[in-house]
Each structure stands twice: as structure tokens, then as C-alpha cells.
Scaffold this motif. Sequence first.
Motif, PDB file in Angstrom:
ATOM      1  N   SER A  36       1.055  43.175   6.542  1.00  0.00           N
ATOM      2  CA  SER A  36       0.221  42.000   6.845  1.00  0.00           C
ATOM      3  C   SER A  36      -0.185  41.359   5.524  1.00  0.00           C
ATOM      4  O   SER A  36      -1.268  41.636   5.001  1.00  0.00           O
ATOM      5  N   PRO A  37       0.670  40.512   5.002  1.00  0.00           N
ATOM      6  CA  PRO A  37       0.450  39.949   3.661  1.00  0.00           C
ATOM      7  C   PRO A  37      -0.901  39.254   3.506  1.00  0.00           C
ATOM      8  O   PRO A  37      -1.290  38.439   4.341  1.00  0.00           O
ATOM      9  N   ALA A  38      -1.621  39.637   2.450  1.00  0.00           N
ATOM     10  CA  ALA A  38      -2.932  39.056   2.192  1.00  0.00           C
ATOM     11  C   ALA A  38      -2.939  38.300   0.860  1.00  0.00           C
ATOM     12  O   ALA A  38      -3.815  37.484   0.608  1.00  0.00           O
ATOM     13  N   TYR A  39      -2.000  38.623  -0.012  1.00  0.00           N
ATOM     14  CA  TYR A  39      -1.903  37.875  -1.271  1.00  0.00           C
ATOM     15  C   TYR A  39      -0.450  37.927  -1.757  1.00  0.00           C
ATOM     16  O   TYR A  39       0.370  38.687  -1.213  1.00  0.00           O
ATOM     17  N   ASP A  40      -0.157  37.088  -2.781  1.00  0.00           N
ATOM     18  CA  ASP A  40       1.208  37.044  -3.328  1.00  0.00           C
ATOM     19  C   ASP A  40       1.317  37.957  -4.540  1.00  0.00           C
ATOM     20  O   ASP A  40       0.464  37.899  -5.436  1.00  0.00           O
ATOM     21  N   LEU A  41       2.372  38.752  -4.539  1.00  0.00           N
ATOM     22  CA  LEU A  41       2.686  39.522  -5.741  1.00  0.00           C
ATOM     23  C   LEU A  41       3.773  38.744  -6.470  1.00  0.00           C
ATOM     24  O   LEU A  41       4.851  38.512  -5.913  1.00  0.00           O
ATOM     25  N   ARG A  42       3.479  38.311  -7.684  1.00  0.00           N
ATOM     26  CA  ARG A  42       4.476  37.569  -8.468  1.00  0.00           C
ATOM     27  C   ARG A  42       5.065  38.536  -9.494  1.00  0.00           C
ATOM     28  O   ARG A  42       4.346  39.041 -10.365  1.00  0.00           O
ATOM     29  N   ARG A  43       6.335  38.806  -9.369  1.00  0.00           N
ATOM     30  CA  ARG A  43       6.963  39.807 -10.235  1.00  0.00           C
ATOM     31  C   ARG A  43       7.569  39.171 -11.480  1.00  0.00           C
ATOM     32  O   ARG A  43       8.182  38.109 -11.405  1.00  0.00           O
ATOM     33  N   VAL A  88      13.641  41.403  -2.440  1.00  0.00           N
ATOM     34  CA  VAL A  88      12.689  40.951  -1.416  1.00  0.00           C
ATOM     35  C   VAL A  88      11.872  39.732  -1.851  1.00  0.00           C
ATOM     36  O   VAL A  88      11.062  39.226  -1.078  1.00  0.00           O
ATOM     37  N   THR A  89      12.063  39.280  -3.079  1.00  0.00           N
ATOM     38  CA  THR A  89      11.227  38.169  -3.563  1.00  0.00           C
ATOM     39  C   THR A  89      11.905  36.822  -3.315  1.00  0.00           C
ATOM     40  O   THR A  89      13.121  36.752  -3.152  1.00  0.00           O
ATOM     41  N   ASP A  90      11.081  35.769  -3.334  1.00  0.00           N
ATOM     42  CA  ASP A  90      11.648  34.418  -3.192  1.00  0.00           C
ATOM     43  C   ASP A  90      12.207  33.953  -4.541  1.00  0.00           C
ATOM     44  O   ASP A  90      12.189  34.714  -5.512  1.00  0.00           O
ATOM     45  N   GLU A  91      12.629  32.689  -4.605  1.00  0.00           N
ATOM     46  CA  GLU A  91      13.308  32.229  -5.834  1.00  0.00           C
ATOM     47  C   GLU A  91      12.368  32.215  -7.043  1.00  0.00           C
ATOM     48  O   GLU A  91      12.815  32.222  -8.184  1.00  0.00           O
ATOM     49  N   ARG A  92      11.031  32.259  -6.780  1.00  0.00           N
ATOM     50  CA  ARG A  92      10.079  32.280  -7.903  1.00  0.00           C
ATOM     51  C   ARG A  92       9.586  33.700  -8.213  1.00  0.00           C
ATOM     52  O   ARG A  92       8.650  33.896  -8.973  1.00  0.00           O
ATOM     53  N   GLY A  93      10.220  34.681  -7.568  1.00  0.00           N
ATOM     54  CA  GLY A  93       9.837  36.069  -7.841  1.00  0.00           C
ATOM     55  C   GLY A  93       8.616  36.526  -7.068  1.00  0.00           C
ATOM     56  O   GLY A  93       7.914  37.449  -7.486  1.00  0.00           O
ATOM     57  N   ARG A  94       8.338  35.880  -5.909  1.00  0.00           N
ATOM     58  CA  ARG A  94       7.108  36.226  -5.182  1.00  0.00           C
ATOM     59  C   ARG A  94       7.388  36.930  -3.867  1.00  0.00           C
ATOM     60  O   ARG A  94       8.381  36.654  -3.198  1.00  0.00           O
ATOM     61  N   VAL A  95       6.473  37.823  -3.493  1.00  0.00           N
ATOM     62  CA  VAL A  95       6.563  38.479  -2.195  1.00  0.00           C
ATOM     63  C   VAL A  95       5.126  38.681  -1.695  1.00  0.00           C
ATOM     64  O   VAL A  95       4.222  38.959  -2.499  1.00  0.00           O
ATOM     65  N   GLY A  96       4.943  38.515  -0.397  1.00  0.00           N
ATOM     66  CA  GLY A  96       3.609  38.720   0.168  1.00  0.00           C
ATOM     67  C   GLY A  96       3.345  40.208   0.366  1.00  0.00           C
ATOM     68  O   GLY A  96       4.217  40.947   0.815  1.00  0.00           O
ATOM     69  N   VAL A  97       2.150  40.674   0.001  1.00  0.00           N
ATOM     70  CA  VAL A  97       1.783  42.077   0.198  1.00  0.00           C
ATOM     71  C   VAL A  97       0.366  42.153   0.756  1.00  0.00           C
ATOM     72  O   VAL A  97      -0.407  41.205   0.554  1.00  0.00           O
ATOM     73  N   ILE A 156      -9.623  44.554  -3.379  1.00  0.00           N
ATOM     74  CA  ILE A 156     -10.369  43.382  -3.852  1.00  0.00           C
ATOM     75  C   ILE A 156      -9.485  42.135  -3.752  1.00  0.00           C
ATOM     76  O   ILE A 156      -9.905  41.097  -3.252  1.00  0.00           O
ATOM     77  N   VAL A 157      -8.246  42.266  -4.215  1.00  0.00           N
ATOM     78  CA  VAL A 157      -7.345  41.106  -4.167  1.00  0.00           C
ATOM     79  C   VAL A 157      -6.968  40.802  -2.712  1.00  0.00           C
ATOM     80  O   VAL A 157      -6.810  39.645  -2.338  1.00  0.00           O
ATOM     81  N   GLN A 158      -6.898  41.844  -1.892  1.00  0.00           N
ATOM     82  CA  GLN A 158      -6.650  41.585  -0.455  1.00  0.00           C
ATOM     83  C   GLN A 158      -7.773  40.747   0.134  1.00  0.00           C
ATOM     84  O   GLN A 158      -7.534  39.851   0.933  1.00  0.00           O
ATOM     85  N   SER A 159      -9.019  41.062  -0.250  1.00  0.00           N
ATOM     86  CA  SER A 159     -10.155  40.279   0.280  1.00  0.00           C
ATOM     87  C   SER A 159     -10.155  38.860  -0.279  1.00  0.00           C
ATOM     88  O   SER A 159     -10.491  37.915   0.417  1.00  0.00           O
ATOM     89  N   ALA A 160      -9.823  38.748  -1.568  1.00  0.00           N
ATOM     90  CA  ALA A 160      -9.946  37.446  -2.232  1.00  0.00           C
ATOM     91  C   ALA A 160      -8.764  36.534  -1.931  1.00  0.00           C
ATOM     92  O   ALA A 160      -8.874  35.317  -2.037  1.00  0.00           O
ATOM     93  N   GLY A 161      -7.614  37.119  -1.603  1.00  0.00           N
ATOM     94  CA  GLY A 161      -6.383  36.325  -1.547  1.00  0.00           C
ATOM     95  C   GLY A 161      -5.973  36.024  -2.983  1.00  0.00           C
ATOM     96  O   GLY A 161      -6.515  36.585  -3.922  1.00  0.00           O
ATOM     97  N   GLY A 162      -5.018  35.109  -3.151  1.00  0.00           N
ATOM     98  CA  GLY A 162      -4.623  34.760  -4.514  1.00  0.00           C
ATOM     99  C   GLY A 162      -3.316  35.418  -4.902  1.00  0.00           C
ATOM    100  O   GLY A 162      -2.453  35.677  -4.043  1.00  0.00           O
ATOM    101  N   THR A 163      -3.178  35.730  -6.181  1.00  0.00           N
ATOM    102  CA  THR A 163      -1.893  36.177  -6.702  1.00  0.00           C
ATOM    103  C   THR A 163      -2.104  37.336  -7.669  1.00  0.00           C
ATOM    104  O   THR A 163      -3.102  37.375  -8.379  1.00  0.00           O
ATOM    105  N   TRP A 164      -1.140  38.252  -7.688  1.00  0.00           N
ATOM    106  CA  TRP A 164      -1.158  39.347  -8.670  1.00  0.00           C
ATOM    107  C   TRP A 164       0.168  39.257  -9.421  1.00  0.00           C
ATOM    108  O   TRP A 164       1.232  39.315  -8.807  1.00  0.00           O
ATOM    109  N   VAL A 165       0.083  39.090 -10.732  1.00  0.00           N
ATOM    110  CA  VAL A 165       1.283  38.981 -11.562  1.00  0.00           C
ATOM    111  C   VAL A 165       1.507  40.326 -12.256  1.00  0.00           C
ATOM    112  O   VAL A 165       0.588  40.853 -12.896  1.00  0.00           O
ATOM    113  N   ALA A 166       2.711  40.904 -12.111  1.00  0.00           N
ATOM    114  CA  ALA A 166       2.957  42.230 -12.709  1.00  0.00           C
ATOM    115  C   ALA A 166       4.448  42.430 -12.966  1.00  0.00           C
ATOM    116  O   ALA A 166       5.296  41.735 -12.393  1.00  0.00           O
TER     117      ALA A 166
END
Length: 503
Positions: A87-94, A74-83, A54-64
Amino acid sequence: MTGEPPTAETVSTLLEDRELVVVSNRQPYSHEYDGNDIAVQRPAGGLTSALDPIVQSAGGTWVAWASGDADDEVTDERGRVGVPPESPAYDLRRVGLSDEQVDGYYYGYSNQVLWPICHVDPAKMNTDPDFWKQYRSANRAFADAVVEETDDESLVWFQDYHLALAPRMVREERDAFCMQFWHIPWPSWDAFQTCPQYEELLDGLLANDLLGFHTHRYCQNFLDCAAMIPDTMVDRATRSVVYDGRRTFVRSFPLGIDADRRRELADSEDATAFWREFRERHDLGETLAVGVERLDYTKGIPERLAALEEFWETRPEWRERFTYVQKASESRSRIPEYRELQAEVEAEIERLNDRFGTDEWTPVVYLNEFLPPEGLAALYREADLAIVSPLRDGMNLVVKEFVASQVDDPGVLVLSELAGANEELGDEAVSVHPRDTPGFADAIERALSLPESERARRVRDLEREVRSNDVYAWMTAQFRTVEAIRRGRDVAARSQQRKRYEQ
Ligand code: GDG
């Protein structure tokens, strides 16, 4: 819209192009060290794997929570990685949590206060004050990340009981639409009041615009609890609560499964191969019952074993013919009650097998390893009965997985009246009260004696229900409700404006 993951167009129409931000304790992908390499662990099952498409279809962000030991690499300075990584479809914010926070927030407050209270077992509650402190600080860490990832136009979707305070913390900074789905039961006021922080918890949850539960009963219980705290106005007609200048709508959305996928698995060659090997390895009777759960005291495993003992004791004709397979995975074993339960279940199974077993027949086959999905599907398919007898359960997805896997000889569902799934599926199941040992043994016999035509009819009806209320229907119903609430607010705002103009 049921049957398959929604297309990107469908999801974005439903969301009216608002950015979706999902927030949950567990993350859909984790990065772990594998020697010097870093490996990606995929969604292992349950909710994260259902929400991922669902989040892959919608795009956006998942915070966990950043639970993997190599997550930070593997994350950027804000704790994010594309998943997904390929083939990244949304951002995972850790969200990084210290060991102390995880102990107090996850193993402590979430699972030794909220879990026992919501399952109406307050005697198991441990009110160590540090648990609450860590729960608050972990919720603050999630909320800070959400604030960074959102603006006032976002749609923030919190999952579950680990995050009861975060909506209020986000609300202080953002006017985003906030919604939360509570995956476990909501208890009556008398049970909820045993929690010392009941008021703070309700204050947190009532910062949501929409609150979802699996059943009508949990919604009623929630409204009853909300009515007991100061400064709330509970509107039973619209099933909503006005508090702190906002209205929270309370609705039931029974969670479903990906029924098509389960059916495919049950029909697969891999399931057949698993079954062939399994049957050879164990001394099974000609008739088989199965139970699948995490080792959790709410699932009623010792009570079920007592009913099975009664069954074999009072009906010796079923000995050497009827085997029960208990699939039980270790869970939360850092908590003493869970370790004690595991020891108790293992000792009871050994005792029953000593008491009734023979050289050719094992009464209870115990599986504590994690099975591949096709292995689980094979057990569901081949079982004559599924025995799902929790002492209390928010929904219980095993029930639905069993139903969707009946591609062969139709099996019978023996279902506790205390499972959330009973509200949708109870009529076509053989009902049990998990603590009524003799009645439970009678129900097993009744289930075993149903004629084929009756079993087939029940499975047909159950299947229809499970397929039409699958996980995608669950998601769609919630997004449609969001749309209706927002439309209602727009109409109300316009009419206020008109009134002001006319005055
Ligand atoms: C909470 C609520 C609510 C188990 N063993 C294996 C395996 N599983 C999978 C099952 C099922 C899942 O675990 C368990 O889900 P449940 O719904 O039964 O229970 P909880 O974990 O307690 O979940 C519950 C749920 O949240 C969702 O809202 O229904 O009431 O307590 O999917 O299949 N899967 C595989 N191998 C195993 O060995 N592959």
C-alpha cells in the motif's frame, strides 16, 4: 508526543504541508532476485526502519542508493517506486551507482576517511585520491536526484556522513529548507584538520539551514571547526554559523529508539522461546553479561576482552559463574582493518576460552549470526549486565535497547564515558574508560555487586529517560526547530521590509 509513530495529521502539521524529502545512503526497501522471482527486503533495523513510519505518515519522497540487484526492474523511468509495496504511502527514488562509485564513495571515502577521522583515529585513514573523486561523484548523483524531486518549498532531510557535499550541490539549484543529521561523532578541530578535504566538507555542510548532532559536545566541536575556515562568522549565542550569505543552526538532538516496541519484544513469547533454546545450547554461568555490536574497531571489543581476562584472572571466584556473550556481526569486511579485527576478536575469544573454560562452562560465547529482534530482546532481558564500551561512538542505540528491555530482574549498564549515550545516561550507569583495563575489571565487579534495590532504581531512571526521548521525540524536536527557524526568518524579513518602508 512520544510512544508511538506520529499520525499523518501530526506530521503534516509539523511540516506545515511542505513536501518531505529524506536522503540517505541506505534504502528502506530493496528488491532482490530470488531465482526468477523478485523479493522485497524490508527495513532490517536501525535508522531506516525508524524513519520509515514517519515518511509513511508524511508522504513525500525518500532518495537512496539502489543497492538491490532487481531494483531497476520495478522502478519507473525516473527511478521511482511506491512503497511499502502492498500500500504505497511515499515514493522511493533510487540512485544508481556504479561498482567503482560504491567502492570509492562508500568503502573508500565514507568509511576509510570520514569514519576514522570522526572517531579520532586518523592513523586508520586511507587518503587514496580516487576515494574523494568517487565521493564527489556519488554526492552529485544524490544531489541531481534530489533536485529532480524537489522545488523551493520542499524540506530536504539528509542523513549522515555519506552525504556531506550534496547539500551544497542542491543549494545551487534550490532554495528549499535543507537539514542534515550527522549520526557519528564530530571531532575536535585538531582531529578534523587531519582530513585533507576539511574545507570542502564544511562548505558542503554549511549549505544546510539546520545541522543536527547527538550531543552538545559534537555541536561545540563543529562550531570550533567552522570558526577555523575563512569567511565564516560563528555566533555562539545562537549556536549558528553565517557563511556564504546564509545561516546554519547547529543543534543537538539525541537519537532514541522505539522504546515501546523494544519492551513488547522483550515481553514476548518468542523472546522466552529463544532464551529457553539458547540456554540449553550453551554452557552458561549463573550470571551473564552481553555485548552487541557490528565488528568495528571503534566499538572497543579487544579492549573489553582484555578487561574480562583481567577480571577472571584477578577474581577466580567468578570463574565458572560469569559468562560474557559477544554478539558481533560482520561489517564492512571489504576493508582490511575490519577483516583483521574479526580475526583478532575470534582468536582472542578462543584463547580466553582455552585459558579459563571448563567442560561445563564457556567464559565467552561468541555469536556472529544476525539474530532476530526477539532473540536480541531475550539476551538484553536475561543479561545481568550490558557492557557497552566503545572507544568512541556517536550515540550507541544498543544502550537504549538494553534499558527498554528490562522487563524482569533489573540489569546494570556498564557504559564507556566515550559513547554519545553517556551524555544522557551516564549518571545511572557504571562508568568505564574502555582502555583502563584494571579500572574496567573493577567496574564489572562493582556492577555485579549492586543490590537489587539500587539496580531497580537505576533502571527506572534510565527507562524514564529512554522513553521520553524516543525516536519520535527526536523527529518532533527537529521539525519544531525547523518551524522556529522559519518563523524567525519571517519575522526578520518582515522587520527588514518595515525598515525599508519607514526610510
Ligand atoms: C551508527 C553510529 C549511532 C546489531 N546486531 C543485531 C542487531 N543489531 C542492531 C542493534 C542496533 C544497531 O544494530 C546498532 O546500532 P548502534 O547505534 O549501536 O551502532 P552503529 O551501527 O555503529 O550506528 C552510532 C547510530 O548510527 C544511530 O545514529 O547510535 O553511534 O555509529 O539497533 O540492535 N539487530 C538484530 N540482530 C542482530 O544480530 N535484530
